[in-house]
Design a protein around this motif. Structure first.
Motif, PDB file in Angstrom:
ATOM      1  N   SER A  16      -2.679   0.712   4.325  1.00 19.08           N
ATOM      2  CA  SER A  16      -3.184   0.641   2.941  1.00 19.08           C
ATOM      3  C   SER A  16      -4.673   0.337   2.974  1.00 19.08           C
ATOM      4  O   SER A  16      -5.130  -0.691   2.508  1.00 19.08           O
ATOM      5  N   GLU A  21      -4.269   2.362  -1.792  1.00 20.00           N
ATOM      6  CA  GLU A  21      -3.279   1.308  -1.958  1.00 20.00           C
ATOM      7  C   GLU A  21      -2.085   1.702  -2.823  1.00 20.00           C
ATOM      8  O   GLU A  21      -1.167   0.884  -3.020  1.00 20.00           O
ATOM      9  N   GLY A  25       1.259  -0.601  -3.327  1.00 23.95           N
ATOM     10  CA  GLY A  25       1.331  -1.262  -4.625  1.00 23.95           C
ATOM     11  C   GLY A  25       2.674  -1.024  -5.290  1.00 23.95           C
ATOM     12  O   GLY A  25       3.284  -1.949  -5.853  1.00 23.95           O
ATOM     13  N   VAL A  28       5.320  -3.163  -3.538  1.00 22.56           N
ATOM     14  CA  VAL A  28       5.219  -4.569  -3.929  1.00 22.56           C
ATOM     15  C   VAL A  28       5.868  -4.782  -5.289  1.00 22.56           C
ATOM     16  O   VAL A  28       6.625  -5.733  -5.499  1.00 22.56           O
ATOM     17  N   LEU A  67      -4.115  -5.844  -1.829  1.00 22.88           N
ATOM     18  CA  LEU A  67      -3.280  -4.817  -1.216  1.00 22.88           C
ATOM     19  C   LEU A  67      -3.932  -4.108  -0.040  1.00 22.88           C
ATOM     20  O   LEU A  67      -3.232  -3.532   0.796  1.00 22.88           O
ATOM     21  N   LYS A 101      -1.166  -9.303   4.117  1.00 20.23           N
ATOM     22  CA  LYS A 101       0.214  -9.004   3.750  1.00 20.23           C
ATOM     23  C   LYS A 101       1.160 -10.162   4.048  1.00 20.23           C
ATOM     24  O   LYS A 101       2.184 -10.320   3.365  1.00 20.23           O
ATOM     25  N   ALA A 129      -1.858  -8.825  -6.915  1.00 21.89           N
ATOM     26  CA  ALA A 129      -2.318  -8.271  -5.640  1.00 21.89           C
ATOM     27  C   ALA A 129      -3.305  -7.156  -5.970  1.00 21.89           C
ATOM     28  O   ALA A 129      -2.921  -6.085  -6.446  1.00 21.89           O
TER      29      ALA A 129
END
Length: 372
Positions: A16, A21, A25, A28, A67, A101, A129
């Motif tokens: 990422s 990202e 994303g 997440v 991220l 992360k 994030a």
């Protein structure tokens, strides 16, 4: 054992880089939904936003992560492949384990763990994030430009504090210095090297400056400590080894709490009598962003520290910049707290201990249950 291990390993296997990202994303957000967050979505900037409502609603704590990650560099220098998420003796290896992360997963699972136990934080918590942290903080800048923070259903939450989850070895961090980059261009006159005209060779102007810089006493801030002014790159306009340059350029990395005007005064002293040009940029440009700091006796710090003190009795500061400078500039009290050794960030030795991740989860949960 850290309950979010499988999720973290999945994140580590997903590159990422800054500007790419999107897939991570989405993953997440998916995990936050699975864990029962009240809201989980990508905002218009691509930031992954999760919200857990607290026992008292309306005021919210912001948990900050991001991220993106930096490039892995030469893969041959890594003990383990940087994106294999190798687990060895409860140590997880790879790019992004500490930056960021690992901390992001710990934040997510701290909140998810509370929900799975049927508990709620004392007040609302927003986990964000952000995108493009590694290149200056575009994600958080756009997020804060849209304040007040508004939930998808239209309810407004007031952000009354922020915790930056960058790696700190689970120590409470009181801030960091600002970062600026200044290029000095030393002037001379190109000529055949055989003439040895030292007074026309800008290399000697550069040498005089470096000597002065080495002896100069920079300011010391009472919280974030000593300022640094470090030469990082040199270039010249000559393309031949037997010709001197018209100009020699020096890039300075400046970590300080000084204002642009104070920086100009320091450079004026260091360059007095030298043939040189430079420009100090104003704050909030890519070349000059401020830091942040918070007093140790601030209620937010004290509230967090009472749960952290069994691990770390004192406070720390980061050497590197974080997104905390943005929340601080928006008058949101900001403190740092994250798992992972900060010295491993951006290195080929990046790794994190599962015990440290779980320790972070447990301390963060106690803090969230006791939010003032």
């Amino acid at each position: 054992m850290f309950e979010g291990l499988s999720f973290l390993q999945e994140l580590l296997k997903t590159r990422s880089y800054t500007g790419s990202e999107g897939p991570i994303g989405q993953r997440v957000v998916q995990e936050m939904k699975l864990l029962g967050f009240d809201h989980a979505y990508l905002d218009e900037s691509g930031n992954a936003i999760g919200v857990v409502r607290g026992k008292a609603c309306g005021e919210a704590l912001l948990l900050i992560s991001h991220l993106d990650h930096v490039h892995e560099g030469d893969v041959d220098l890594w003990e383990h492949p940087p994106y294999a998420a190798v687990l060895e003796k409860n140590v997880l290896h790879g790019r992004g384990t500490v930056d960021i992360k690992g901390p992001l997963s710990a934040q997510i699972y701290a909140l998810g763990g509370l929900l799975q136990r049927g508990e709620r934080p004392a007040k609302d918590v927003v986990l964000a994030a952000f995108v493009e942290e590694e290149t200056g903080g575009k994600g958080i800048a756009e997020f804060l430009s849209r304040m007040p923070f508004t939930l998808p259903d239209g309810e407004v939450l007031k952000l009354t504090g922020a915790v930056v989850g960058e790696p700190s070895s689970n120590q409470v961090m009181l801030g960091h210095r600002g970062v600026a980059h200044v290029t000095l261009v030393f002037k001379g006159a190109a000529h055949h090297a055989s003439f040895g005209l030292h007074d026309q060779n800008p290399m000697f102007e550069l040498a005089e400056f470096l000597g002065r810089l080495r002896q100069y006493d920079l300011p010391v801030h009472p919280i974030v400590g000593e300022h640094t002014l470090t030469p990082t790159q040199i270039s010249c306009d000559s393309g031949s080894e037997n010709v001197t340059s018209n100009t020699v350029s020096l890039v300075l990395d400046w970590r300080s709490t000084s204002t642009p005007e104070e920086m100009r005064q320091i450079l004026k002293t260091l360059t007095a009598g030298l043939k040189v040009e430079y420009q100090v940029f104003e704050l909030w440009t890519l070349k000059n962003t401020p830091g942040f700091h918070i007093e140790a006796d601030h209620p937010l710090v004290q509230n967090l520290q009472q749960h952290v003190k069994s691990i770390h009795d004192g406070f720390g500061i980061w050497n590197f910049a974080t997104d905390g400078r943005y929340t601080h500039a928006h008058n949101i009290p900001t403190v740092g707290f994250g798992p992972g050794n900060p010295r491993l960030a951006h290195t080929v030795h990046e790794h994190i201990h599962l015990e440290e991740l779980q320790q972070h989860v447990e301390v963060l949960q106690k803090f969230l249950l006791d939010l003032q």
